[in-house]
Scaffold this motif. Structure first.
Motif, PDB file in Angstrom:
ATOM      1  N   VAL A   1      11.915 -50.399  81.562  1.00 13.12           N
ATOM      2  CA  VAL A   1      11.902 -48.955  81.313  1.00 13.12           C
ATOM      3  C   VAL A   1      10.983 -48.618  80.134  1.00 13.12           C
ATOM      4  O   VAL A   1      11.154 -47.598  79.461  1.00 13.12           O
TER       5      VAL A   1
ATOM      6  N   TRP B   1       9.469 -45.045  79.983  1.00 12.89           N
ATOM      7  CA  TRP B   1      10.324 -43.973  80.474  1.00 12.89           C
ATOM      8  C   TRP B   1      10.621 -42.966  79.359  1.00 12.89           C
ATOM      9  O   TRP B   1      10.775 -43.326  78.198  1.00 12.89           O
ATOM     10  N   THR B   2      10.756 -41.704  79.732  1.00 13.15           N
ATOM     11  CA  THR B   2      11.135 -40.659  78.777  1.00 13.15           C
ATOM     12  C   THR B   2      12.648 -40.692  78.569  1.00 13.15           C
ATOM     13  O   THR B   2      13.390 -41.299  79.352  1.00 13.15           O
TER      14      THR B   2
ATOM     15  N   GLU C   1      14.667 -38.283  79.092  1.00 11.20           N
ATOM     16  CA  GLU C   1      15.275 -37.632  80.260  1.00 11.20           C
ATOM     17  C   GLU C   1      15.403 -38.613  81.433  1.00 11.20           C
ATOM     18  O   GLU C   1      16.426 -38.649  82.114  1.00 11.20           O
ATOM     19  N   GLU C   2      14.364 -39.407  81.672  1.00 13.83           N
ATOM     20  CA  GLU C   2      14.413 -40.396  82.750  1.00 13.83           C
ATOM     21  C   GLU C   2      15.486 -41.448  82.471  1.00 13.83           C
ATOM     22  O   GLU C   2      16.210 -41.845  83.382  1.00 13.83           O
ATOM     23  N   LEU C   3      15.585 -41.877  81.227  1.00 17.83           N
ATOM     24  CA  LEU C   3      16.601 -42.864  80.866  1.00 17.83           C
ATOM     25  C   LEU C   3      18.004 -42.305  81.059  1.00 17.83           C
ATOM     26  O   LEU C   3      18.903 -43.011  81.518  1.00 17.83           O
TER      27      LEU C   3
ATOM     28  N   ARG D   1      18.888 -40.060  83.221  1.00 17.80           N
ATOM     29  CA  ARG D   1      19.107 -39.833  84.648  1.00 17.80           C
ATOM     30  C   ARG D   1      19.415 -41.130  85.398  1.00 17.80           C
ATOM     31  O   ARG D   1      20.155 -41.136  86.365  1.00 17.80           O
TER      32      ARG D   1
ATOM     33  N   ALA E   1      18.216 -44.541  87.712  1.00 16.58           N
ATOM     34  CA  ALA E   1      17.188 -44.882  88.693  1.00 16.58           C
ATOM     35  C   ALA E   1      17.773 -45.092  90.079  1.00 16.58           C
ATOM     36  O   ALA E   1      18.900 -45.548  90.228  1.00 16.58           O
TER      37      ALA E   1
END
Length: 87
Positions: free
Chosen positions: A41, A44-45, A47-49, A51, A53
């Motif tokens: 990761v 990753w931002t 926000e992505e973290l 959320r 995967a």
């Protein structure tokens, strides 16, 4: 696949170079079909973290084309728990 062989490997890495790389950031996948694998990761931002995967894998209840969902554990965001499979 034997669980011990998969443990400590990076999801999506080449078979001849399965281990983590220095300078990269990983999350441990816990439970489900990808249990024990590490997910890179690094870029990753936040926000992505938060959320999680959805990862393509044939090792799920839907077979080829299916995906496994993982998300951060509330008490330990370095570990991502399996949340289920989707087609």
């Amino acid at each position: 696949m034997d669980e011990q062989i998969m443990r400590g490997r990076v999801y999506g890495a080449e078979h001849d170079d399965p281990g983590p790389r220095p300078g990269h950031v990983y999350r441990e996948l816990v439970g489900g079909p990808l249990d024990g694998l590490l997910l890179d990761v690094t870029d990753w931002t936040g926000e992505e973290l938060a959320r999680g995967a959805t990862l393509p894998t044939e090792l799920n209840s839907f077979g080829a084309g299916g995906r496994a969902q993982y998300g951060p554990r509330e008490t330990d965001p370095q570990r991502w728990d399996w949340r289920g499979d989707i087609p």
